[in-house]
Write a protein that holds these residues in place. Structure first.
Motif, PDB file in Angstrom:
ATOM      1  N   PHE A 120       0.774  -1.312   0.162  1.00 26.52           N
ATOM      2  CA  PHE A 120       0.013  -0.041   0.034  1.00 26.52           C
ATOM      3  C   PHE A 120       0.754   1.553   0.032  1.00 26.52           C
ATOM      4  N   LYS A 121       2.091   1.164   0.059  1.00 22.87           N
ATOM      5  CA  LYS A 121       3.032   2.364   0.336  1.00 22.87           C
ATOM      6  C   LYS A 121       2.643   3.382   1.485  1.00 22.87           C
ATOM      7  N   LEU A 122       2.449   2.412   2.653  1.00 22.29           N
ATOM      8  CA  LEU A 122       2.249   3.042   3.790  1.00 22.29           C
ATOM      9  C   LEU A 122       3.170   2.662   4.955  1.00 22.29           C
ATOM     10  N   ALA A 123       3.259   3.650   5.717  1.00 27.01           N
ATOM     11  CA  ALA A 123       4.211   3.449   6.936  1.00 27.01           C
ATOM     12  C   ALA A 123       3.679   3.352   8.149  1.00 27.01           C
ATOM     13  N   VAL A 124       4.025   2.083   8.736  1.00 24.27           N
ATOM     14  CA  VAL A 124       3.315   1.932  10.219  1.00 24.27           C
ATOM     15  C   VAL A 124       4.234   2.216  10.986  1.00 24.27           C
ATOM     16  N   MET A 125       4.049   3.120  11.941  1.00 21.02           N
ATOM     17  CA  MET A 125       4.785   3.943  12.764  1.00 21.02           C
ATOM     18  C   MET A 125       4.916   3.037  14.030  1.00 21.02           C
ATOM     19  N   PRO A 126       5.940   3.440  15.019  1.00 23.30           N
ATOM     20  CA  PRO A 126       6.029   2.740  16.218  1.00 23.30           C
ATOM     21  C   PRO A 126       4.861   2.885  17.151  1.00 23.30           C
ATOM     22  N   PRO A 127       4.675   1.755  17.972  1.00 25.12           N
ATOM     23  CA  PRO A 127       3.421   1.567  18.743  1.00 25.12           C
ATOM     24  C   PRO A 127       3.217   2.869  19.514  1.00 25.12           C
ATOM     25  N   LEU A 128       1.982   3.131  19.917  1.00 22.98           N
ATOM     26  CA  LEU A 128       1.772   4.158  20.976  1.00 22.98           C
ATOM     27  C   LEU A 128       1.766   3.808  22.370  1.00 22.98           C
ATOM     28  N   GLY A 129       2.074   2.448  22.623  1.00 23.17           N
ATOM     29  CA  GLY A 129       2.320   1.925  23.957  1.00 23.17           C
ATOM     30  C   GLY A 129       1.347   1.121  24.535  1.00 23.17           C
ATOM     31  N   PHE A 235      -5.894 -14.104  23.082  1.00 29.20           N
ATOM     32  CA  PHE A 235      -6.162 -12.990  22.379  1.00 29.20           C
ATOM     33  C   PHE A 235      -5.088 -12.509  21.347  1.00 29.20           C
ATOM     34  N   PRO A 236      -5.351 -12.219  20.096  1.00 32.82           N
ATOM     35  CA  PRO A 236      -4.239 -11.558  19.157  1.00 32.82           C
ATOM     36  C   PRO A 236      -3.745 -10.270  19.873  1.00 32.82           C
ATOM     37  N   PRO A 237      -2.761  -9.800  19.232  1.00 29.58           N
ATOM     38  CA  PRO A 237      -2.348  -8.350  19.764  1.00 29.58           C
ATOM     39  C   PRO A 237      -2.966  -7.386  19.013  1.00 29.58           C
ATOM     40  N   TYR A 238      -3.320  -6.207  19.580  1.00 25.85           N
ATOM     41  CA  TYR A 238      -4.028  -5.351  19.089  1.00 25.85           C
ATOM     42  C   TYR A 238      -3.170  -3.861  19.453  1.00 25.85           C
ATOM     43  N   GLN A 239      -2.055  -3.674  19.070  1.00 28.21           N
ATOM     44  CA  GLN A 239      -1.319  -2.531  19.510  1.00 28.21           C
ATOM     45  C   GLN A 239      -1.785  -1.394  18.689  1.00 28.21           C
ATOM     46  N   ALA A 240      -1.916  -0.115  19.220  1.00 28.24           N
ATOM     47  CA  ALA A 240      -2.333   0.891  18.466  1.00 28.24           C
ATOM     48  C   ALA A 240      -1.182   1.485  18.074  1.00 28.24           C
ATOM     49  N   VAL A 241      -1.231   1.681  16.623  1.00 31.17           N
ATOM     50  CA  VAL A 241      -0.079   2.145  15.742  1.00 31.17           C
ATOM     51  C   VAL A 241      -0.666   3.294  14.868  1.00 31.17           C
ATOM     52  N   ALA A 242       0.069   4.379  14.650  1.00 28.53           N
ATOM     53  CA  ALA A 242      -0.196   5.624  13.565  1.00 28.53           C
ATOM     54  C   ALA A 242       0.424   4.757  12.462  1.00 28.53           C
ATOM     55  N   LEU A 255       7.109  15.494   9.692  1.00 21.63           N
ATOM     56  CA  LEU A 255       6.017  14.789  10.099  1.00 21.63           C
ATOM     57  C   LEU A 255       6.226  13.561  10.804  1.00 21.63           C
ATOM     58  N   ARG A 256       7.075  12.821  10.215  1.00 17.57           N
ATOM     59  CA  ARG A 256       7.640  11.488  10.867  1.00 17.57           C
ATOM     60  C   ARG A 256       8.123  11.457  12.026  1.00 17.57           C
ATOM     61  N   THR A 257       8.989  12.808  12.413  1.00 15.30           N
ATOM     62  CA  THR A 257       9.524  13.032  13.569  1.00 15.30           C
ATOM     63  C   THR A 257       8.401  13.202  14.679  1.00 15.30           C
ATOM     64  N   ALA A 258       7.292  14.070  14.205  1.00 22.58           N
ATOM     65  CA  ALA A 258       6.232  14.529  15.046  1.00 22.58           C
ATOM     66  C   ALA A 258       5.399  13.383  15.495  1.00 22.58           C
ATOM     67  N   ILE A 259       5.073  12.374  14.915  1.00 20.66           N
ATOM     68  CA  ILE A 259       4.420  11.326  14.966  1.00 20.66           C
ATOM     69  C   ILE A 259       5.198  10.097  15.870  1.00 20.66           C
ATOM     70  N   SER A 260       6.613  10.006  15.544  1.00 18.84           N
ATOM     71  CA  SER A 260       7.308   8.913  16.044  1.00 18.84           C
ATOM     72  C   SER A 260       7.632   9.483  17.657  1.00 18.84           C
ATOM     73  N   GLN A 261       7.361  11.048  18.200  1.00 14.67           N
ATOM     74  CA  GLN A 261       7.358  11.122  19.576  1.00 14.67           C
ATOM     75  C   GLN A 261       6.355  10.699  20.280  1.00 14.67           C
ATOM     76  N   LEU A 262       5.289  10.102  19.852  1.00 15.35           N
ATOM     77  CA  LEU A 262       4.269   9.700  20.603  1.00 15.35           C
ATOM     78  C   LEU A 262       4.505   8.098  20.939  1.00 15.35           C
ATOM     79  N   ALA A 263       5.863   7.574  20.404  1.00 13.10           N
ATOM     80  CA  ALA A 263       5.769   6.233  20.556  1.00 13.10           C
ATOM     81  C   ALA A 263       5.835   5.737  22.013  1.00 13.10           C
ATOM     82  N   GLY A 264       5.225   4.967  22.513  1.00  9.95           N
ATOM     83  CA  GLY A 264       5.363   4.304  23.862  1.00  9.95           C
ATOM     84  C   GLY A 264       4.769   5.192  24.874  1.00  9.95           C
ATOM     85  N   LYS A 265       4.056   6.281  24.410  1.00 11.43           N
ATOM     86  CA  LYS A 265       3.765   7.494  25.333  1.00 11.43           C
ATOM     87  C   LYS A 265       2.266   7.074  26.053  1.00 11.43           C
ATOM     88  N   ILE A 266       1.481   6.191  25.615  1.00 10.06           N
ATOM     89  CA  ILE A 266       0.174   6.129  26.066  1.00 10.06           C
ATOM     90  C   ILE A 266       0.052   4.479  26.713  1.00 10.06           C
TER      91      ILE A 266
END
Length: 298
Positions: A120-129, A235-242, A255-266
């Motif tokens: 899909f040419k989509l980037a799955v960002m690091p999990p939000l936590g 249950f299968p994993p359902y990690q929240a990811v941008a 934009l990548r930096t901005a979204i990546s700063q949310l990794a592991g925060k929640i």
């Protein structure tokens, strides 16, 4: 002829208006970036989180749109109608990619990341936590009385309990049938199939003793309930990811930096709390998200 053309024009305008309403746009104004929500409270909160994070750390203007399901939102992303939204890895892996469940969260994430980039040419960002998965919920007083923390521990008491579960959970391959087999769950009588809108009330009123919910439901903390740990990882994993369009990330490198700063925060508890503030206390989503970002030093 003029009347006919006018009628056709008005009909077309009405159709366009109705179609635009289906996306449930939250805000508009020709933003540089469009972030989406899948149409329920938690998703609205996460959409606002992305929007505020991007606006605060870049010079980009952000627009938000609200859709109705994972598939509709995914298709809008692929088509370029939106640039980013938050998805859950298990949903993307099973519903979008049509793959069989995998229990290892890291493996699901890596496979999803690779497949989305190639297909899909989509980037799955690091999990939000946090994960938002099926949750087996009991009353807090019962958890305390019997010192219960896991489903394996609860299985000793379920023969004297009554279960109340949603129709989908009773029918799904990754729902009750497999769960009961994995943990040898047996109830005093066949579990009641219940409307999800009534299921928490039934638990509080002691009509049932165990229900299925979602792990980040706001009612859990608000009502003093306890989620039993899925200690056998059924249950299968359902990690929240941008998830974001690669083309958009290339166009706006910040934009990548901005979204990546949310990794592991929640954490799951923090997501529960935000859901509760919006649903239980009717707080404004923008204020709730703003306070959360400040608490995290974002």
């Amino acid at each position: 002829m003029k009347r006919f053309l006018t009628l056709c024009f008005l009909s077309f305008a009405l159709i366009v208006t109705l179609a635009s309403c289906q996306t449930g746009k939250i805000s508009s104004g020709g933003g540089d970036i469009v972030v989406a929500s899948k149409g329920f409270t938690e998703q609205d909160i996460l959409s606002e989180l992305l929007a505020q994070q991007i606006a605060a750390t870049t010079n980009l203007k952000v627009e938000q749109r609200r859709f109705t399901s994972a598939l509709v939102t995914h298709n809008a992303l692929v088509a370029g109608k939106v640039d980013a939204y938050v998805e859950y890895t298990g949903t993307a892996f099973v519903t979008i990619l049509k793959q069989k469940d995998i229990k290892d969260p890291k493996l699901v994430y890596e496979k999803l990341k690779q497949a989305y980039a190639q297909k899909f040419k989509l980037a799955v960002m690091p999990p939000l936590g946090f994960e938002n998965t099926f949750a087996m919920v009991i009353r807090g007083e019962d958890a305390k009385r019997y010192n219960l923390k896991t489903l394996s521990e609860a299985a000793e008491y379920t023969p004297k309990w009554r279960g109340g579960f949603g129709y989908e959970f009773m029918e799904r391959e990754d729902g009750f049938p497999g769960l009961a087999k994995t943990y040898d769950l047996r109830f005093a009588q066949s579990p009641r199939i219940m409307d999800l809108g009534l299921i928490y009330r039934a638990l509080l009123q002691k009509q049932v003793d165990m229900i299925n919910g979602n792990s980040t439901d706001g009612q859990i903390s608000r009502l003093g309930l306890v989620v039993l740990k899925d200690d056998k990882q059924y249950f299968p994993p359902y990690q929240a990811v941008a998830i974001a369009r690669q083309q958009t990330l290339q166009k706006y490198p910040k934009l990548r930096t901005a979204i990546s700063q949310l990794a592991g925060k929640i954490s799951a508890d923090e997501m529960q709390q935000m859901n509760y503030l919006v649903e239980g206390e009717l707080r404004d989503i923008q204020e709730v998200v703003s306070e959360f970002r400040k608490s995290k030093g974002l």
